[in-house]
Write a protein that holds these residues in place. Structure first.
Motif, short mmCIF file in Angstrom:
data_model
loop_
_atom_site.label_atom_id
_atom_site.label_comp_id
_atom_site.label_asym_id
_atom_site.label_seq_id
_atom_site.Cartn_x
_atom_site.Cartn_y
_atom_site.Cartn_z
N VAL A 6 41.32 48.53 37.55
CA VAL A 6 40.18 47.93 38.08
C VAL A 6 39.07 48.07 37.14
CG1 VAL A 6 38.41 48.08 39.77
CG2 VAL A 6 40.85 48.44 40.48
N HIS A 7 38.54 46.81 36.71
CA HIS A 7 37.55 46.47 35.54
C HIS A 7 36.24 46.30 36.16
CE1 HIS A 7 40.27 46.66 31.92
NE2 HIS A 7 40.95 46.26 32.77
N ARG A 8 36.25 45.95 37.49
CA ARG A 8 34.85 45.96 38.11
C ARG A 8 35.12 45.88 39.60
NH1 ARG A 8 34.92 40.82 40.54
NH2 ARG A 8 36.49 39.50 39.94
N ASN A 9 34.12 46.34 40.39
CA ASN A 9 34.38 46.39 41.81
C ASN A 9 34.28 45.27 42.61
OD1 ASN A 9 32.40 49.28 41.07
ND2 ASN A 9 34.32 49.49 41.78
N GLY A 10 35.24 45.28 43.72
CA GLY A 10 35.31 43.97 44.50
C GLY A 10 36.47 44.06 45.25
N VAL A 15 40.20 42.08 41.97
CA VAL A 15 39.82 42.89 40.78
C VAL A 15 40.78 43.66 40.43
CG1 VAL A 15 37.45 43.07 41.55
CG2 VAL A 15 38.74 44.60 42.23
N MET A 16 42.00 43.82 40.89
CA MET A 16 43.13 44.61 40.36
C MET A 16 44.03 43.65 39.52
SD MET A 16 44.55 46.87 43.64
CE MET A 16 45.86 47.17 42.71
N ARG A 49 36.34 48.77 45.69
CA ARG A 49 35.11 48.02 46.19
C ARG A 49 33.78 48.93 45.62
NH1 ARG A 49 36.76 47.41 52.54
NH2 ARG A 49 37.91 45.41 52.33
N GLY A 50 34.12 50.18 45.13
CA GLY A 50 33.00 51.19 44.90
C GLY A 50 32.46 51.78 45.95
N GLN A 51 33.12 52.10 47.06
CA GLN A 51 32.70 52.48 48.29
C GLN A 51 33.05 53.76 48.70
OE1 GLN A 51 33.26 49.22 51.18
NE2 GLN A 51 31.82 48.08 50.51
N TYR A 52 34.06 54.32 47.96
CA TYR A 52 34.67 55.78 48.04
C TYR A 52 33.67 56.73 47.41
CZ TYR A 52 38.43 58.70 49.15
OH TYR A 52 39.20 59.81 49.69
#
Length: 322
Positions: A6-10, A15-16, A49-52
């Motif tokens: 993953v290079h960017r969140n989404g 994004v994978m 998602r960058g939410q963890y």
């Protein structure tokens, strides 16, 4: 080797990326594992998602738990050391957290026994102190986390009421051992729980969903009942009315299994021994709904994120052990 990164969140499906990368080099206190099976968890979607609660540096490889093989040939289960997660041919893990894979389970089942069943065991036995004969209400009972709680509740002698979404998941919940199944899409959950318990309500509520599921649980928890908050798969974190807990005399308990892994690792090891024994006598057996190849990992994580799967979806990288 191949690894999803993953290079960017989404959203996971966006994004994978499956890439060719070098095998990760273990730091001091870590081991490199050949990944035999990687269980897909909802936190994998949150990581994308960058939410963890943990945010590994970009780029990273998702996959928080695996059944793997050590350099000396031992078959083990482990929580992965991010950013080198399990959706890869090789992953890293802290050596102190590596546990022997149960002989009674195959690779996919062993990978799925770890975090979800540890979470369920600590929630039901350490936090809620569930007792034989009590009624346990499990939300998302046909999902990965919920299905583990159903089996553990039955093994503890509880009567289990499962909440699911749809008839297909209702059938799965009955097959898992639920005594009563409620379809949240068509049934009034509080009314159905009260009817199933003769008006008493649920002694223990296992809630990995949050949001509306929590609100409805508070309406049907028993006197001196316990609601265990495990997660927020709905995406909504509820704001409990503490005056309601006071007036109805019930407890709201939190369960963050990762704190046991970091603060009381010996308790985690003892729990694993108990889970291994339960698996050996057939009292628990992870429900594996899909075994997907490496190329299907991104789609699998997205479907788990969307809540369309039942039981566990496990990725089988099929790495060459040489």
């Amino acid at each position: 080797m191949q690894a999803w990164r993953v290079h960017r969140n989404g959203e996971p499906g966006e994004v994978m990326r499956l890439e060719d990368v070098e095998r990760p080099a273990p730091a001091e206190g870590q081991v490199r594992l050949l990944v035999r099976a990687a269980n897909v968890n909802f936190p994998d979607a949150l990581l994308c998602r960058g939410q963890y609660q943990v945010r590994p540096p970009l780029p990273f490889t998702p996959g928080v738990e695996v059944c793997g093989e050590t350099a000396d040939g031992r078959r083990v289960v482990a929580t992965c050391a991010l950013p080198h997660g399990g959706l890869s041919e090789y992953a890293l893990a802290d050596a102190a957290t590596v546990l022997p894979a149960p002989d009674a389970l195959d690779d996919a089942e062993a990978a799925a026994l770890h975090i979800g069943y540890q979470t369920g065991w600590f929630a039901l036995h350490r936090r809620a102190r569930v007792q034989p004969g009590e009624t346990l209400l499990v939300h998302a009972a046909a999902g990965g986390v919920g299905s583990a709680a159903v089996q553990l509740g039955k093994a503890a002698g509880a009567r289990v009421i499962g909440v699911v979404g749809g008839q297909n998941k209702a059938r799965t919940a009955y097959e898992l051992g639920c005594d009563v199944v409620i379809d949240r899409r068509s049934d009034d959950i509080p009314a159905a729980v009260r009817e199933a318990t003769g008006g008493r309500g649920a002694d223990v509520v296992y809630d990995p969903v949050g949001g509306d599921a929590y609100a409805k649980s508070a309406k049907c928890v028993a006197f001196e009942g316990r609601i265990v908050v495990v997660g927020f798969a709905s995406g909504t974190i509820p704001a409990p009315a503490l005056n309601h807990a006071l007036m109805k005399n019930y407890a709201i308990l939190g369960l963050h299994w990762g704190l046991y892994a970091t603060r009381r690792p010996a308790d985690v090891a003892r729990c694993h021994e108990e889970l291994t024994a339960l698996a050996a006598r057939g009292a628990v057996k992870p429900l594996i709904s899909e075994r997907v190849p490496m190329k299907g990992a991104a789609d699998a994580v997205q479907r788990v994120a969307d809540g369309t799967t039942t039981g566990r979806v496990v990725v089988l990288p099929g790495a060459d052990p040489r």
